[in-house]
Design a protein around this motif. Structure first.
Motif, PDB file in Angstrom:
ATOM      1  N   ASP A 112       0.837  -1.191   0.000  1.00  0.00           N
ATOM      2  CA  ASP A 112       0.000   0.000   0.000  1.00  0.00           C
ATOM      3  C   ASP A 112       0.878   1.249   0.000  1.00  0.00           C
ATOM      4  OD1 ASP A 112      -2.598   1.153  -0.010  1.00  0.00           O
ATOM      5  OD2 ASP A 112      -2.334   1.732   2.084  1.00  0.00           O
TER       6      ASP A 112
ATOM      7  N   TRP B   2       4.387   2.178  -5.852  1.00  0.00           N
ATOM      8  CA  TRP B   2       4.153   0.753  -6.084  1.00  0.00           C
ATOM      9  C   TRP B   2       4.668   0.289  -7.444  1.00  0.00           C
ATOM     10  CZ3 TRP B   2       1.324  -0.795 -10.250  1.00  0.00           C
ATOM     11  CH2 TRP B   2       0.471   0.136 -10.832  1.00  0.00           C
TER      12      TRP B   2
ATOM     13  N   HIS C 258      -2.913  -3.627 -12.149  1.00  0.00           N
ATOM     14  CA  HIS C 258      -2.498  -2.237 -11.955  1.00  0.00           C
ATOM     15  C   HIS C 258      -1.397  -1.831 -12.929  1.00  0.00           C
ATOM     16  CE1 HIS C 258      -4.265  -2.454  -7.687  1.00  0.00           C
ATOM     17  NE2 HIS C 258      -5.077  -1.824  -8.487  1.00  0.00           N
TER      18      HIS C 258
ATOM     19  N   LEU D 296      -5.234   4.728  -5.661  1.00  0.00           N
ATOM     20  CA  LEU D 296      -4.068   4.311  -4.908  1.00  0.00           C
ATOM     21  C   LEU D 296      -3.349   5.537  -4.352  1.00  0.00           C
ATOM     22  CD1 LEU D 296      -2.801   1.678  -7.503  1.00  0.00           C
ATOM     23  CD2 LEU D 296      -4.069   1.222  -5.410  1.00  0.00           C
TER      24      LEU D 296
ATOM     25  N   VAL E 132      -7.681   2.488  -8.753  1.00  0.00           N
ATOM     26  CA  VAL E 132      -7.572   1.097  -8.317  1.00  0.00           C
ATOM     27  C   VAL E 132      -8.167   0.247  -9.434  1.00  0.00           C
ATOM     28  CG1 VAL E 132      -8.151  -0.590  -6.540  1.00  0.00           C
ATOM     29  CG2 VAL E 132      -7.753   1.803  -5.913  1.00  0.00           C
TER      30      VAL E 132
ATOM     31  N   LYS F  52      -5.877  -2.736   0.883  1.00  0.00           N
ATOM     32  CA  LYS F  52      -4.652  -2.438   0.146  1.00  0.00           C
ATOM     33  C   LYS F  52      -4.758  -3.127  -1.206  1.00  0.00           C
ATOM     34  CE  LYS F  52      -2.017  -2.666   4.466  1.00  0.00           C
ATOM     35  NZ  LYS F  52      -0.946  -3.394   5.174  1.00  0.00           N
ATOM     36  N   HIS F  53      -4.778  -2.328  -2.248  1.00  0.00           N
ATOM     37  CA  HIS F  53      -4.952  -2.868  -3.602  1.00  0.00           C
ATOM     38  C   HIS F  53      -6.236  -3.664  -3.738  1.00  0.00           C
ATOM     39  CE1 HIS F  53      -0.760  -2.458  -5.638  1.00  0.00           C
ATOM     40  NE2 HIS F  53      -1.210  -1.331  -5.159  1.00  0.00           N
TER      41      HIS F  53
ATOM     42  N   ARG G  59     -10.837   6.696   0.756  1.00  0.00           N
ATOM     43  CA  ARG G  59     -10.231   6.279  -0.506  1.00  0.00           C
ATOM     44  C   ARG G  59     -11.183   6.456  -1.691  1.00  0.00           C
ATOM     45  NH1 ARG G  59      -5.462   2.988  -0.327  1.00  0.00           N
ATOM     46  NH2 ARG G  59      -4.378   3.619   1.555  1.00  0.00           N
TER      47      ARG G  59
END
Length: 538
Positions: free
Chosen positions: A128, A132, A157, A195, A201, A411-412, A468
């Motif tokens: 996270d 990334w 991603h 993200l 995302v 996370k993701h 988010r």
């Protein structure tokens, strides 16, 4: 935005019986582990079935979970169509600055098509962090690229990262301009999670309507052409909707049929096999294209955008039919999303090759039923002598609180620990001075909030955001005294699959708070296993 509306027709005119569709609705409303939210079906380019179960509605975006991946792959397909990248190029060609982060020579052989098919060969690892992209390049290699399917949020991603790299634009803006708006999807009515580096995302952060997903799948069914204009390259569509890798062919991967593909939790083998046999067609092998499932659920001749808890948009090629369905099914490891598979199977088998004689009476009854679909009204129990005793009192939550009406985020988004809101309510108070509405005020996430709770059998709309995905903030609250000393407060997030009911049990100077139910949540919400106690402030 200019948009062509679809023609609405009777089911019989496209070879489907209104009486059969009535039975189909019965099935969806009675099926175990299925709370239907929205449904739309098209044949020969004409809509013959559509309905939404109130309080869900036609134009309310709904979380898609992994259906988002098909939108993500479509953005990469648009870049391919414009000649901005090649499917057979190494991914590192577009990120030369990260070439040396992984010394394994196999990393040099990861092609664009490998991240589209979740076969990069990278080991699974969740993160996270904002940076990334270099982290992905530095991740260890577990196998030769293209040799095996492994459900990977990070590969998806990388599709977003590739599009943003070759276009120099935000992914959602590029996808919206090149694909979504030309096919009649209002990109400003979509909600994306982001993200920490600001990218969307792509693996599971999109909310869209039932019709949005139907339109996207119609683009694929029509070979990438919309109203005479080519949107996606013909060869890209062919590859995207055909089997590029067989997730279950490898003996080492066969066990995925007995586990939940997103959580890895085991499924009871006998129960899973019994359920599959109801709809799995003999000799049909499930496959994976470019973030699109082929023969999904063992139903031959289909390709599908598929998401958690039963979100689907399925194309039945031979029947020239598309069905888009949104629901909430509990992630119990056994029959999650089974109703969506059954829906597809039923439509496949009740579709006749030719039009049927018109049946105005049955079609009229079906249309009326579709207009009045509903999940039902809340219970009305607004009175208790306890209300006057506790109204206006402030209760301090004991200990480190995760008490919240919100759902955890991830996370993701998949295959990883949830981001649990450990900073939950510090205090709360109820105001019962109004006859039909209770006001709940609480301190959470460093701010004071007040929500209105319908106590009269009607829900009240509140705006209560997630950090988010800030646009996913529409929550319907209702409440009822389920006992003289126990108030149940229900919160339904109508842009999601998620709903929660909390019981506030008043006893003297304290309140015990526990979850009456939590539905439509992918993660282990702390309230599933933990109760909280609050003390009246002196």
């Amino acid at each position: 935005m200019k948009r062509t509306e679809f023609l609405r027709v009777s089911p019989e005119s496209v070879g489907v019986s209104s009486r059969d569709l009535w039975k189909l609705l019965d099935f969806l409303e009675e099926a175990d582990n299925c709370e239907p939210h929205g449904l739309m079906a098209m044949r020969h380019g004409k809509v013959f079935l559509e309905g939404w179960w109130a309080p869900y509605g036609r134009n309310i975006p709904h979380e898609l979970f992994s259906m988002s991946k098909s939108y993500t792959a479509t953005g990469l397909g648009a870049a391919y169509t414009e000649g901005l990248l090649d499917l057979n190029d190494p991914v590192e060609k577009y990120f030369p600055e990260y070439r040396e982060l992984c010394p394994d020579p196999r990393a040099r052989r990861i092609l664009v098509r490998h991240v589209l098919t979740m076969s990069s060969g990278k080991d699974l690892e969740r993160t996270d962090i904002a940076e990334w992209i270099p982290h992905w390049f530095a991740m260890k290699m577990a196998r030769e690229p293209g040799s095996r399917f492994l459900y990977s949020a990070e590969d998806t991603h990388m599709c977003v990262a590739l599009v943003e790299k070759v276009t120099g634009r935000r992914f959602e803006d590029y996808l919206g301009e090149k694909v979504l708006e030309p096919i009649g999807i209002d990109r400003y009515n979509l909600h994306w999670g982001h993200l920490l580096n600001g990218s969307v995302v792509g693996c599971g952060g999109l909310s869209a309507t039932v019709e949005d997903s139907l339109r996207l799948m119609k683009l694929y069914l029509d070979g990438g052409v919309w109203e005479g204009k080519r949107i996606l390259a013909e060869d890209y569509v062919r590859l995207a909707t055909g089997c590029q890798i067989a997730p279950f062919r490898d003996e080492a991967m066969s066990s995925i049929r007995s586990v939940d593909p997103e959580t890895g939790k085991p499924v009871d083998p006998e129960e899973a096999e019994r359920l599959r046999r109801q709809y799995w067609e003999e000799g049909v092998e499930e496959g994976y294209g470019f973030q699109i499932w082929v023969n999904s659920g063992g139903i031959g001749g289909t390709f599908e955008a598929n998401g958690g808890l039963g979100q689907t948009a399925t194309v039945l090629r031979e029947q020239d039919m598309i069905v888009s369905f949104q629901e909430s099914s509990e992630r119990n490891g056994r029959n999650e999303g089974l109703a969506a598979k059954a829906l597809t199977s039923m439509l496949k088998h009740i579709a006749h090759p030719e039009p049927l004689p018109e049946d105005p009476e049955s079609w009229g009854k079906l249309r009326k039923r579709l207009r009045y679909l509903s999940l039902g009204n809340p219970e009305a129990a607004p009175y208790s002598p306890k209300a006057a005793q506790v109204s206006g009192r402030r209760y301090l939550v004991k200990g480190n609180s995760s008490l919240t009406f919100r759902k955890p985020l991830w996370k993701h988004m998949v295959l990883c620990d949830p981001i649990v809101y450990m900073d939950g309510m510090k205090w709360f108070s109820f105001d019962f001075s109004a006859p039909d509405v209770c006001r709940l005020t609480f301190f959470e996430m460093d701010m004071v909030r007040t929500v209105e709770i319908g106590m009269d059998g009607l829900r009240r709309l509140n705006f209560y955001g997630n950090d988010r995905i800030p646009d996913v903030d529409k929550v319907l609250f209702d409440g009822a005294w389920v006992a003289e000393d126990t108030l149940r407060v229900n919160a339904r997030w109508i842009q999601t699959c998620y709903s929660i009911g909390l019981d506030f049990h008043f006893a003297g100077q304290t309140v015990q708070v526990s979850a009456a139910y939590i539905h439509g949540d992918l993660s282990e919400h702390p309230l599933r296993v933990e109760n909280y106690e609050a003390w009246m402030e002196e």
